[in-house]
Design a protein around this motif. Structure first.
Motif, PDB file in Angstrom:
ATOM      1  N   PRO B  46     108.554   0.895 121.255  1.00 24.41           N
ATOM      2  CA  PRO B  46     109.023  -0.208 120.413  1.00 24.41           C
ATOM      3  C   PRO B  46     108.562  -1.560 120.978  1.00 24.41           C
ATOM      4  N   LEU B  47     108.032  -2.375 120.092  1.00 26.50           N
ATOM      5  CA  LEU B  47     107.404  -3.635 120.470  1.00 26.50           C
ATOM      6  C   LEU B  47     107.868  -4.723 119.513  1.00 26.50           C
ATOM      7  N   ALA B  48     108.129  -5.908 120.052  1.00 27.76           N
ATOM      8  CA  ALA B  48     108.510  -7.042 119.198  1.00 27.76           C
ATOM      9  C   ALA B  48     107.358  -8.043 119.150  1.00 27.76           C
ATOM     10  N   ALA B  75      97.321  -5.022 113.746  1.00 24.38           N
ATOM     11  CA  ALA B  75      96.395  -4.383 114.688  1.00 24.38           C
ATOM     12  C   ALA B  75      97.154  -3.479 115.665  1.00 24.38           C
ATOM     13  N   LEU B  76      98.267  -3.975 116.201  1.00 22.21           N
ATOM     14  CA  LEU B  76      99.021  -3.171 117.169  1.00 22.21           C
ATOM     15  C   LEU B  76      99.672  -1.976 116.491  1.00 22.21           C
ATOM     16  N   ASN B  77     100.087  -2.173 115.258  1.00 19.08           N
ATOM     17  CA  ASN B  77     100.672  -1.085 114.487  1.00 19.08           C
ATOM     18  C   ASN B  77      99.639   0.012 114.202  1.00 19.08           C
ATOM     19  N   TYR B  81     100.529   4.291 118.460  1.00 14.42           N
ATOM     20  CA  TYR B  81     101.441   4.554 119.575  1.00 14.42           C
ATOM     21  C   TYR B  81     102.408   3.404 119.830  1.00 14.42           C
ATOM     22  N   LEU B  82     102.342   2.374 119.006  1.00 13.71           N
ATOM     23  CA  LEU B  82     103.287   1.270 119.114  1.00 13.71           C
ATOM     24  C   LEU B  82     104.079   1.158 117.818  1.00 13.71           C
ATOM     25  N   LYS B  83     105.357   0.832 117.955  1.00 11.12           N
ATOM     26  CA  LYS B  83     106.178   0.676 116.766  1.00 11.12           C
ATOM     27  C   LYS B  83     106.698  -0.761 116.733  1.00 11.12           C
ATOM     28  N   ILE B  84     106.312  -1.499 115.714  1.00 12.83           N
ATOM     29  CA  ILE B  84     106.729  -2.905 115.621  1.00 12.83           C
ATOM     30  C   ILE B  84     108.158  -2.958 115.090  1.00 12.83           C
ATOM     31  N   ILE B  85     109.030  -3.577 115.871  1.00 17.85           N
ATOM     32  CA  ILE B  85     110.433  -3.700 115.447  1.00 17.85           C
ATOM     33  C   ILE B  85     110.538  -4.781 114.372  1.00 17.85           C
ATOM     34  N   SER B 168      95.588  -2.988 124.878  1.00 16.56           N
ATOM     35  CA  SER B 168      95.263  -1.562 124.901  1.00 16.56           C
ATOM     36  C   SER B 168      94.807  -1.133 126.295  1.00 16.56           C
ATOM     37  N   LEU B 169      93.944  -1.962 126.882  1.00 19.42           N
ATOM     38  CA  LEU B 169      93.428  -1.653 128.218  1.00 19.42           C
ATOM     39  C   LEU B 169      94.578  -1.534 129.215  1.00 19.42           C
TER      40      LEU B 169
END
Lengths: 173, 444
Positions: B46-48, B75-77, B81-85, B168-169
């Motif tokens: 989970p990412l904000a 892009a992050l979504n 592997y990332l979930k935007i809160i 990502s890196l």
């Protein structure tokens, strides 16, 4: 050699006659969208006659040579009995027209992958060509090309369309 | 996260910290992977991504700030592997309170379950847009990535994606997909042409104008060349095209010249040529000169793809009576069969980390995408929803697979999923039918 040509001609006449009688009985349909109903889920049939969308013989040898395709089973380049009979008619036609050159097109149905179907289409065209060469047609009068799944005769997505698209098609050069 | 896992997670950072402090160099951190994107049971983090702070006021800045935030989120979504809160859950607004570490109360973010936080700031300096972007580990209250970018307004997308590559890196040890492109075939006025677009489907561009049947695009490793098959000259030939200059070669030997695949890192390729009587695989120079013949079997040999180290070729052969996937070691010339299940397995694609092959299989009339280990272990079916699913191609970091599917209304379109078959979604909305996607290596 002469005997063979004669035998082929006779065969061709018989085949043409066969198609003539069939065409009298069958309604001639070219591409009527109404009848593009998906068939029952059955295995691809060996026989070509049960697909109403396939072109039928007109009796005009020039038209039939172009219009009548040979058909294949899924993922197969083997010539069915029916395809062989039709090819014998085509051989006879080519023999009678000493000035024509022919291109054999190999086609596939849409299932399976693009590249593999290109290769399969080539095998289909090649097996038709080899059969004609075995019947005495000079290889120099026959060229072949594969279109894979790129040029369907029927754009439908059902068994009937697939059956009609797995074909060898003949064109005059 | 279980308690045990948390401890593991933290001790990881402590180790990094030690290396950072005592190793006196951040280079070591480059090797650290927090996430294993090849793990099929990966949990989305989970990412904000809150609003950007605007250091100057103005309509343009406000517009750019919104745009930058959306680009970043999308892009992050996309990574899978990332979930935007959802922003409505946020308890704090760094756009007002500040975007630097000292300005942030990390409890505001851990409180809503965010394990990562990205803050952004935007300003204008001499007609250039300036961006401050930071990635924080909220539980550890630590800055993971901090970057400043300056560029033209039109390059906002590029700047945001550069930062995403850094994210990502840091998280996966690889730069991800953000600098990559996708080539594909689309139908235009009844003909098929090659197009390219960015990793997320943005900016599709037509690059061939043969008005013919054009198929099988393949990127070179440096993304400067695309090889493809076209009927432009009446029969299937291979065209090798430079994307920047008007240069190229045509391989038009007798018969079919199809299925090009580049040798990793070299100006050379493998392809299937049928001049000998049936399709066989050859190695060719980028100028189209034959280096050597790779397969010798009656019947179809097609669709070569290289292992990432270039030492092996995976391909389709009908030598055993049905199309199956084989691997040939180019050093020992040993050939082994990889697929045994089903009577139709084609279209192989080697994963960038080398351990798996994606392919197309037909089972009970259904066409789906599968992956299998290179020793034949753990075959997995990735698609099963609906429609025909074909043409798999791996993202440069191996985290995603692009493919074509007729699942939406029977028309073939491009879809993306994770390497484990998750998060299946359409890549782009584009008229006509799209097939044959090929994902480039990263080029930034």
């Amino acid at each position: 050699m002469k005997k063979r040509v004669f035998a082929n001609l006779l065969m061709a006449l018989m085949v043409a006659g066969l198609f003539l009688t069939v065409s009298c009985a069958q309604k001639k349909v070219t591409s009527d969208p109404q009848s593009t109903q998906p068939s029952q889920e059955t295995a691809p049939a060996d026989t070509a006659s049960d697909n109403p969308l396939k072109p039928v013989a007109t009796g005009d040898p020039d038209v039939d040579f172009i219009n009548l395709d040979i058909y294949f089973e899924f993922d197969s380049a083997e010539l069915t009995g029916e395809a062989q009979a039709l090819l014998q008619g085509k051989a006879a036609y080519i023999q009678t027209k000493s000035d024509i050159k022919v291109t054999i097109e190999g086609h596939c149905d849409e299932r399976g992958t693009t590249e593999y179907n290109l290769a399969l289409g080539e095998r289909r065209a090649r097996s038709a060509r080899n059969f004609l060469v075995d019947l005495g047609i000079s290889g120099s009068r026959l060229s072949f090309i594969s279109y894979g799944e790129e040029k369907p005769a029927d754009s439908g997505h059902n068994e009937d369309a697939w059956e009609r698209n797995r074909r060898g098609h003949f064109e005059l050069q | 996260m279980t308690y045990k896992k948390l401890i593991k997670f933290y001790s990881f950072f402590i180790v990094i910290l030690f290396i950072a402090v005592f190793g006196n160099s951040f280079v070591y951190c480059q090797d650290v992977t927090i996430l294993n994107i090849n793990n099929p049971s990966i949990r989305k983090i989970p990412l904000a991504v809150p609003e950007f702070k605007q250091f100057l006021k103005g309509a343009e800045i406000e517009q750019d700030a919104k745009k930058a935030q959306n680009l970043l989120r999308d892009a992050l979504n996309f990574t899978g592997y990332l979930k935007i809160i959802n922003a409505q859950a946020y308890l704090a607004n760094p756009a007002e309170t500040g975007i630097a570490r000292k300005d942030i109360d990390f409890l505001d973010w851990t409180g809503i379950g965010a394990e990562l936080l990205v803050t952004g700031g935007i300003s204008v300096d001499n007609d250039k847009v300036k961006l401050w972007l930071r990635l924080f580990d909220t539980f550890d209250m630590r800055l993971l990535v901090g970057k400043i970018y300056t560029g033209d307004r039109k390059d906002l997308r590029i700047m945001i994606h550069r930062f995403c590559s850094e994210v990502s890196l840091k998280l996966t040890g690889q730069r991800g997909v953000f600098g990559s492109k996708i080539a594909f075939v689309s139908r235009v006025k009844g003909k098929k042409e090659i197009f390219t677009c960015e990793f997320d489907g943005f900016n599709p561009q037509q690059i061939t104008f043969h008005k013919s049947i054009t198929l099988s695009p393949a990127w070179s490793s440096d993304s400067e060349w695309i090889a493809y098959t076209s009927y432009a000259k009446g029969k299937p030939d291979i065209f090798i095209k430079n994307l920047k200059q008007k240069r190229g070669t045509i391989i038009n030997k007798e018969g079919m010249n199809i299925a090009p695949a580049w040798v990793p890192g070299e100006f050379a390729l493998a392809a299937s040529l049928s001049f000998s009587g049936d399709p066989e695989i050859y190695l060719l120079t980028g100028k189209g000169k034959i280096i050597k013949r790779v397969t010798e079997s009656r019947g179809i040999d097609i669709s070569p793809k290289f292992s990432p180290d270039g030492k092996n070729i995976v391909f389709v052969s009908r030598r055993a009576g049905s199309p199956q996937i084989y691997i040939k070691n180019l050093e020992t010339n040993n050939i082994r069969r990889l697929t045994f299940e089903g009577s139709y397995n084609t279209s192989p694609a080697w994963s960038p980390n080398g351990d798996r092959i994606a392919y197309v299989g037909i089972r009970q009339g259904r066409i789906d995408i599968y992956t299998i280990g290179i020793e034949g272990e753990f075959p997995v079916q990735l698609t099963s929803v609906a429609g025909d699913n074909e043409d798999p191609s791996w993202a440069p970091d191996g985290s995603l697979i692009i493919f074509s599917s007729t699942r939406r209304g029977g028309r073939s379109q491009l879809f993306v999923m994770t390497a484990a078959g998750g998060e299946q979604r359409r890549l782009l909305s584009f008229k006509g039918e799209q097939t044959d996607p090929d994902w480039s290596m990263v080029n930034n």
